[in-house]
Design a protein around this motif. Structure first.
Motif, PDB file in Angstrom:
ATOM      1  N   GLU A  69       0.832  -1.204   0.000  1.00 11.35           N
ATOM      2  CA  GLU A  69       0.000   0.000   0.000  1.00 11.35           C
ATOM      3  C   GLU A  69       0.867   1.255   0.000  1.00 11.35           C
ATOM      4  O   GLU A  69       0.604   2.198  -0.754  1.00 11.35           O
ATOM      5  CB  GLU A  69      -0.927  -0.009   1.222  1.00 11.35           C
ATOM      6  CG  GLU A  69      -1.934   1.110   1.247  1.00 11.35           C
ATOM      7  CD  GLU A  69      -2.951   1.035   0.128  1.00 11.35           C
ATOM      8  OE1 GLU A  69      -3.302   2.094  -0.419  1.00 11.35           O
ATOM      9  OE2 GLU A  69      -3.393  -0.075  -0.214  1.00 11.35           O
ATOM     10  N   ARG A  73       1.243   4.129  -3.759  1.00 10.34           N
ATOM     11  CA  ARG A  73       0.424   5.345  -3.694  1.00 10.34           C
ATOM     12  C   ARG A  73       0.848   6.275  -4.832  1.00 10.34           C
ATOM     13  O   ARG A  73       1.663   7.176  -4.646  1.00 10.34           O
ATOM     14  CB  ARG A  73       0.604   6.034  -2.348  1.00 10.34           C
ATOM     15  CG  ARG A  73      -0.058   5.284  -1.235  1.00 10.34           C
ATOM     16  CD  ARG A  73      -0.036   6.063   0.053  1.00 10.34           C
ATOM     17  NE  ARG A  73      -0.582   5.249   1.112  1.00 10.34           N
ATOM     18  CZ  ARG A  73      -0.033   5.112   2.303  1.00 10.34           C
ATOM     19  NH1 ARG A  73       1.059   5.755   2.608  1.00 10.34           N
ATOM     20  NH2 ARG A  73      -0.590   4.341   3.203  1.00 10.34           N
ATOM     21  N   GLY A 120     -13.093  -9.672   0.123  1.00  7.98           N
ATOM     22  CA  GLY A 120     -12.069  -8.765   0.647  1.00  7.98           C
ATOM     23  C   GLY A 120     -11.234  -9.363   1.757  1.00  7.98           C
ATOM     24  O   GLY A 120     -10.646  -8.638   2.550  1.00  7.98           O
ATOM     25  N   ASN A 126      -6.289  -7.340  -2.011  1.00  4.63           N
ATOM     26  CA  ASN A 126      -7.100  -6.129  -1.987  1.00  4.63           C
ATOM     27  C   ASN A 126      -6.357  -4.931  -2.573  1.00  4.63           C
ATOM     28  O   ASN A 126      -6.955  -4.083  -3.234  1.00  4.63           O
ATOM     29  CB  ASN A 126      -7.550  -5.806  -0.559  1.00  4.63           C
ATOM     30  CG  ASN A 126      -8.522  -6.814  -0.015  1.00  4.63           C
ATOM     31  OD1 ASN A 126      -9.137  -7.576  -0.751  1.00  4.63           O
ATOM     32  ND2 ASN A 126      -8.664  -6.842   1.305  1.00  4.63           N
ATOM     33  N   VAL A 127      -5.047  -4.862  -2.333  1.00  2.00           N
ATOM     34  CA  VAL A 127      -4.245  -3.760  -2.875  1.00  2.00           C
ATOM     35  C   VAL A 127      -4.252  -3.813  -4.400  1.00  2.00           C
ATOM     36  O   VAL A 127      -4.393  -2.794  -5.075  1.00  2.00           O
ATOM     37  CB  VAL A 127      -2.801  -3.804  -2.327  1.00  2.00           C
ATOM     38  CG1 VAL A 127      -1.938  -2.716  -2.946  1.00  2.00           C
ATOM     39  CG2 VAL A 127      -2.796  -3.670  -0.806  1.00  2.00           C
ATOM     40  N   ASP A 130      -7.774  -2.875  -5.728  1.00  2.00           N
ATOM     41  CA  ASP A 130      -8.012  -1.432  -5.678  1.00  2.00           C
ATOM     42  C   ASP A 130      -7.400  -0.736  -6.893  1.00  2.00           C
ATOM     43  O   ASP A 130      -8.024   0.138  -7.505  1.00  2.00           O
ATOM     44  CB  ASP A 130      -7.446  -0.834  -4.388  1.00  2.00           C
ATOM     45  CG  ASP A 130      -8.239  -1.226  -3.158  1.00  2.00           C
ATOM     46  OD1 ASP A 130      -9.381  -1.726  -3.308  1.00  2.00           O
ATOM     47  OD2 ASP A 130      -7.716  -1.046  -2.037  1.00  2.00           O
ATOM     48  N   ILE A 133      -9.497  -1.707 -10.057  1.00  2.00           N
ATOM     49  CA  ILE A 133     -10.784  -1.004 -10.068  1.00  2.00           C
ATOM     50  C   ILE A 133     -10.580   0.464 -10.440  1.00  2.00           C
ATOM     51  O   ILE A 133     -11.323   1.025 -11.265  1.00  2.00           O
ATOM     52  CB  ILE A 133     -11.514  -1.164  -8.712  1.00  2.00           C
ATOM     53  CG1 ILE A 133     -11.996  -2.612  -8.553  1.00  2.00           C
ATOM     54  CG2 ILE A 133     -12.659  -0.174  -8.584  1.00  2.00           C
ATOM     55  CD1 ILE A 133     -12.525  -2.948  -7.171  1.00  2.00           C
ATOM     56  N   ASP A 134      -9.562   1.096  -9.858  1.00  2.00           N
ATOM     57  CA  ASP A 134      -9.258   2.486 -10.207  1.00  2.00           C
ATOM     58  C   ASP A 134      -8.922   2.605 -11.690  1.00  2.00           C
ATOM     59  O   ASP A 134      -9.369   3.536 -12.367  1.00  2.00           O
ATOM     60  CB  ASP A 134      -8.091   3.023  -9.368  1.00  2.00           C
ATOM     61  CG  ASP A 134      -8.453   3.256  -7.914  1.00  2.00           C
ATOM     62  OD1 ASP A 134      -9.655   3.205  -7.571  1.00  2.00           O
ATOM     63  OD2 ASP A 134      -7.525   3.485  -7.112  1.00  2.00           O
ATOM     64  N   HIS A 147     -11.639  -8.897 -10.171  1.00  2.00           N
ATOM     65  CA  HIS A 147     -11.074 -10.002  -9.394  1.00  2.00           C
ATOM     66  C   HIS A 147     -10.438 -11.046 -10.308  1.00  2.00           C
ATOM     67  O   HIS A 147      -9.365 -11.575  -9.994  1.00  2.00           O
ATOM     68  CB  HIS A 147     -12.155 -10.626  -8.499  1.00  2.00           C
ATOM     69  CG  HIS A 147     -12.579  -9.716  -7.407  1.00  2.00           C
ATOM     70  ND1 HIS A 147     -13.576  -8.784  -7.578  1.00  2.00           N
ATOM     71  CD2 HIS A 147     -12.125  -9.557  -6.145  1.00  2.00           C
ATOM     72  CE1 HIS A 147     -13.726  -8.099  -6.453  1.00  2.00           C
ATOM     73  NE2 HIS A 147     -12.862  -8.559  -5.570  1.00  2.00           N
TER      74      HIS A 147
END
Length: 194
Positions: A69, A73, A120, A126-127, A130, A133-134, A147
């Motif tokens: 994470e 960023r 989740g 999950n990272v 994310d 999805i972004d 997924h």
């Protein structure tokens, strides 16, 4: 510096043994000897060896997820997805026993695809999800099931690592890392929106 609790000492000792010698080497007696307590004292905190190994695995996933994470960023989706490769390679090559236990050994408590991942339950996955999805929301990546795309990326990275560790590449580590980046880039090119 605060003193470590008995649980923290047990986990650290078990982690060192695991990292150096593998899951089979983590026995209650050996961990107790490393901490300087009786084996029975460990049972006050962990009902059995499986619970201790699960805690080590869960902690490893959480630490890896936090590192991923912080290293990802970045607003650029392609860069984020490329950056995820490095910590995964670092973990796999620096901690082969923990990596195998986390990702390559059949375990009754292992997360299952798709249900656990869609819920989740995987901090590391999950990272990745994310970022995917972004990327789909921004129109950078093709619209698809995030997924399933995440699992494809993970399977690709994992497969290369397993092959490398099994001696199927003649590359040294630097060459292997470079090959992984190129291969990962090819895969990402295939999921980009045109």
């Amino acid at each position: 510096m605060p003193r470590l609790t008995t649980v923290e000492k047990v986990i650290r000792a078990a982690h060192r043994i695991f990292d150096r010698d593998g899951a089979e080497a983590v026995t209650m007696r050996r961990v107790a000897d490393a901490v300087g307590i009786t084996p029975m004292a460990i049972y006050r905190h962990f009902p059995n060896r499986s619970a201790l190994l699960k805690r080590l695995s869960d902690d490893s996933f959480q630490i890896a997820a936090e590192e991923w994470e912080t290293r990802t960023r970045h607003p650029d989706i392609e860069r984020r997805l490329m950056t995820l490769l490095d910590p995964y390679l670092d973990y796999a090559l620096a901690h082969p026993h923990l990596f195998d236990h986390s990702f390559s050994v059949r375990r009754d408590d292992a997360r299952l695809y798709p249900e656990d991942f869609r819920a989740g339950s995987s901090p590391t996955f999950n990272v990745v999800i994310d970022a995917i999805i972004d990327g789909m929301a921004q129109g950078v990546l093709k619209q698809d099931d995030p997924h399933d795309v995440g699992m494809t990326i993970w399977a690709h990275q994992h497969g290369l690592i397993v092959l490398y560790r099994a001696g199927r590449f003649s590359f040294d580590e630097a060459q292997f890392r470079a090959f992984c980046k190129q291969s990962h880039g090819r895969l990402l090119d295939g999921i980009k929106a045109r």
